[in-house]
Scaffold this active site. Structure first.
Site, mmCIF file in Angstrom:
data_model
loop_
_atom_site.group_PDB
_atom_site.id
_atom_site.type_symbol
_atom_site.label_atom_id
_atom_site.label_comp_id
_atom_site.label_asym_id
_atom_site.label_seq_id
_atom_site.Cartn_x
_atom_site.Cartn_y
_atom_site.Cartn_z
ATOM 1 C CE LYS A 1 -4.251 -5.594 -3.767
ATOM 2 N NZ LYS A 1 -3.780 -4.268 -3.325
ATOM 3 C CB ILE A 2 -9.612 -9.234 -7.014
ATOM 4 C CG1 ILE A 2 -8.769 -10.497 -7.209
ATOM 5 C CG2 ILE A 2 -10.021 -8.641 -8.355
ATOM 6 C CD1 ILE A 2 -9.533 -11.674 -7.756
ATOM 7 C CB SER A 3 -10.317 -9.942 -1.917
ATOM 8 O OG SER A 3 -10.120 -10.834 -0.840
ATOM 9 C CB THR B 1 -8.446 -11.895 2.586
ATOM 10 O OG1 THR B 1 -8.078 -12.295 1.269
ATOM 11 C CG2 THR B 1 -7.637 -12.701 3.589
ATOM 12 C CB ALA B 2 -11.306 -8.593 5.807
ATOM 13 C CG HIS C 1 -7.382 -0.829 2.872
ATOM 14 N ND1 HIS C 1 -6.604 -1.764 2.244
ATOM 15 C CD2 HIS C 1 -8.545 -0.796 2.168
ATOM 16 C CE1 HIS C 1 -7.252 -2.274 1.218
ATOM 17 N NE2 HIS C 1 -8.424 -1.711 1.149
#
Length: 283
Positions: free
Chosen positions: A57-59, A115-116, A159
């Site tokens: 799981k990555i951005s 992404t943030a 989150h």
């Protein structure tokens, strides 16, 4: 077929909810999972260095650096609406009160390949003249205390911080997800599931979808597992987290999902924030 598959994802409730069934041998014919729990900044680095496990799981923001070795899977990730990152401030004299106050200030972010961070930079390019002062990368759970204590002028959070930031006495400067949705009309691409290109992507996607469907069909079965990896969260916050980040896009990115990813990475490349990619590699 391999009898064991190495995977890395965060200990956040959405990931543990999605992968609970597979991690506990409840997905028929799927290989056993060897799980590494790691913050997104760590998995982004593992994937980019080529040292990561077969599935991660990555951005979405990290995809341009890994698509030569990993394939984007169409399921299991976090993409949706009303679930974007928040930019928080502490308030009080001399604090950041509006976008223009960010010029020259210190801003904490969870990763420069998140992404943030991309959303923040794209928003700041429109809203902040004179440029941000210093970007400080911190583990996401350290950002709110740093803003509260005055060590940082503003913090970019992700989150479960969406639900808990008022308890730190912090205020919302802007919801970057809302800005993105109003600016593009598209959902917000947050976390991607990727698999090494030598794997059978269709098979891996099928196991993920089976695991997710089991979670939806048996929503209480994963509760103990989810809470054991999110020990600072109440059951109510953990459920809110799952309800927000696990949605129809988690089962299938679909046309809107791929359009959102292409738009984010295209805009970011135009700003020089990420390398340009060939959209065909996303398929």
């Amino acid at each position: 077929m391999t009898t064991e598959l190495n995977i890395a994802f965060s200990p956040c409730p959405n990931d543990t909810f999605v992968f609970h069934a597979w991690a506990h041998g409840l997905v028929p014919d799927a290989p056993q999972l060897s799980v590494t729990y790691a913050d997104i900044d760590i998995t982004n680095t593992l994937a980019a260095d080529g040292a990561g496990p077969e599935v991660l799981k990555i951005s979405y923001a990290a995809l341009p650096w890994v698509l030569d070795r990993y394939r984007l899977l169409p399921c299991g990730g976090a993409l949706g609406r009303g679930c974007g990152p928040l930019l928080l401030t502490a308030g009080g004299p001399g604090s950041v009160q509006r976008a223009s106050d960010l010029a020259g200030r210190r801003i904490a972010v969870p990763s420069e390949r998140s992404t943030a961070y991309l959303l923040f930079r794209l928003w700041a390019a429109q809203q902040v003249s004179g440029g941000i002062g210093e970007i400080v990368v911190m583990p996401f759970d350290e950002i709110m205390p740093a803003v509260r204590d005055g060590r940082i002028d503003a913090g970019l959070v992700i989150h479960e911080a969406r639900f808990t930031y008022p308890s730190y006495g912090l205020g919302l400067l802007t919801d970057l997800g809302s800005w993105w949705e109003s600016d593009t009309g598209l959902p917000i691409p947050l976390g991607a599931i990727i698999a090494r290109r030598d794997l059978d992507a269709e098979a891996v996607s099928g196991w993920i979808r089976s695991s997710l469907q089991y979670a939806w069909d048996h929503p209480t079965d994963s509760r103990e597992y989810v809470l054991s990896h999110a020990q600072e969260l109440s059951p109510e916050v953990a459920k809110s987290h799952i309800d927000l980040y696990v949605n129809d896009f988690s089962m299938n990115l679909g046309e809107d999902g791929y359009a959102a990813i292409t738009a984010l990475l295209g805009r970011a490349a135009a700003e020089g924030l990420v390398p340009a990619i060939d959209p065909a590699l996303l398929g």
